[in-house]
Design an enzyme around this catalytic site. Structure first.
Site, PDB file in Angstrom:
ATOM      1  N   HIS A  83       0.845  -1.195   0.000  1.00 27.36           N
ATOM      2  CA  HIS A  83       0.000   0.000   0.000  1.00 27.36           C
ATOM      3  C   HIS A  83       0.881   1.246   0.000  1.00 27.36           C
ATOM      4  CE1 HIS A  83      -2.839   3.039   1.428  1.00 27.36           C
ATOM      5  NE2 HIS A  83      -3.805   2.228   1.045  1.00 27.36           N
ATOM      6  N   GLU A 155      -3.460   2.388  -7.161  1.00 33.66           N
ATOM      7  CA  GLU A 155      -3.728   3.466  -6.225  1.00 33.66           C
ATOM      8  C   GLU A 155      -2.851   4.665  -6.550  1.00 33.66           C
ATOM      9  OE1 GLU A 155      -4.927   1.989  -1.940  1.00 33.66           O
ATOM     10  OE2 GLU A 155      -2.804   1.796  -2.347  1.00 33.66           O
TER      11      GLU A 155
END
Length: 241
Positions: A83, A155
């Protein structure tokens, strides 16, 4: 890093009722301290369980870390790896992320692999270079059986927690690039089987425009997963199944 264990249990008990009957995959990834109780709550439901991160060693003197063996014993199915916050706040490298992916797979779980460019990289026209580099390094050393088990999440770092969301055509452009890269590596039919999610300030008012794009298969939801917006997003997704 939201919700205490008691808050999480209350919220998930409600989600189990509100999301019952949804005919697509929904994965909840609570903090580590909530995983044991949430796994019990989800038994017999249509919801799946994942963790937000893990280390790449199975055991050892790594104070404060959580191993894939610990997660597997709790029947965790998915683990988010790479992430943007792990990369940019905690300094995780592509090499470390690759090790984590391999550790997750070797312990029978499925990694959700996050990739994405910063605002500066996008402004310099480096988006596709960054995406290709991150994806190739993430998949380094994996065989086709391994890759069949992964989920990829695009992302854009500039859209996470900022309230800014990539326009649908911007997100689709990158998702299509990822799909084409997977085709080069593994073939067209294989590439179509790999889920590619979009993450970055997803909200009910922008989710439909993203989800109707041909190469966007779902969402990796951040802040909107903490309240009733998550149920709204699931209802939107259910229209498209």
């Amino acid at each position: 890093m939201n919700k205490t264990n008691e808050q999480a249990k209350f919220f998930v008990n409600k989600l189990v009722q509100d999301l019952a009957g949804m005919n697509f995959k929904i994965v909840l990834c609570p903090p580590f301290v909530c995983l044991s109780d949430i796994t019990e709550i989800l038994k017999g439901s249509n919801l799946h369980i994942g963790a937000q991160n893990c280390y790449y060693e199975n055991f050892g003197a790594f104070t404060g870390e959580i191993s894939p063996v610990m997660l597997k014993e709790l029947n965790i199915e998915y683990v988010i790896i790479g992430h943007s916050e792990r990369r940019h706040i905690f300094g995780e490298t592509d090499e470390m992320i690759n090790k984590k992916i391999k550790a997750v797979l070797s312990n029978g779980m499925k990694p959700i692999i996050c990739i994405g460019e910063t605002k500066e990289e996008r402004e310099k026209g480096l988006t596709f270079c960054v995406i290709e580099s991150q994806l190739r390094q993430a998949l380094f050393g994996l065989n086709e059986d391994d890759v069949r088990k992964i989920v990829i999440a695009y992302e854009p770092v500039w859209a996470i927690g900022t309230g800014i969301v990539a326009k649908p055509h911007q997100a689709q452009q990158v998702h299509m690039f990822i799909r084409k890269l997977l085709e080069q590596l593994y073939g067209q039919e294989f590439a179509q089987q790999i889920p590619i999610l979009y993450g970055g300030s997803i909200k009910p008012d922008n989710f439909l425009g993203l989800m109707i794009q041909p190469d966007i298969d779902g969402g990796l939801v951040g802040g909107a997963s903490l309240d009733d917006q998550f149920v709204e997003l699931a209802k939107i997704a259910s229209w498209l199944v």
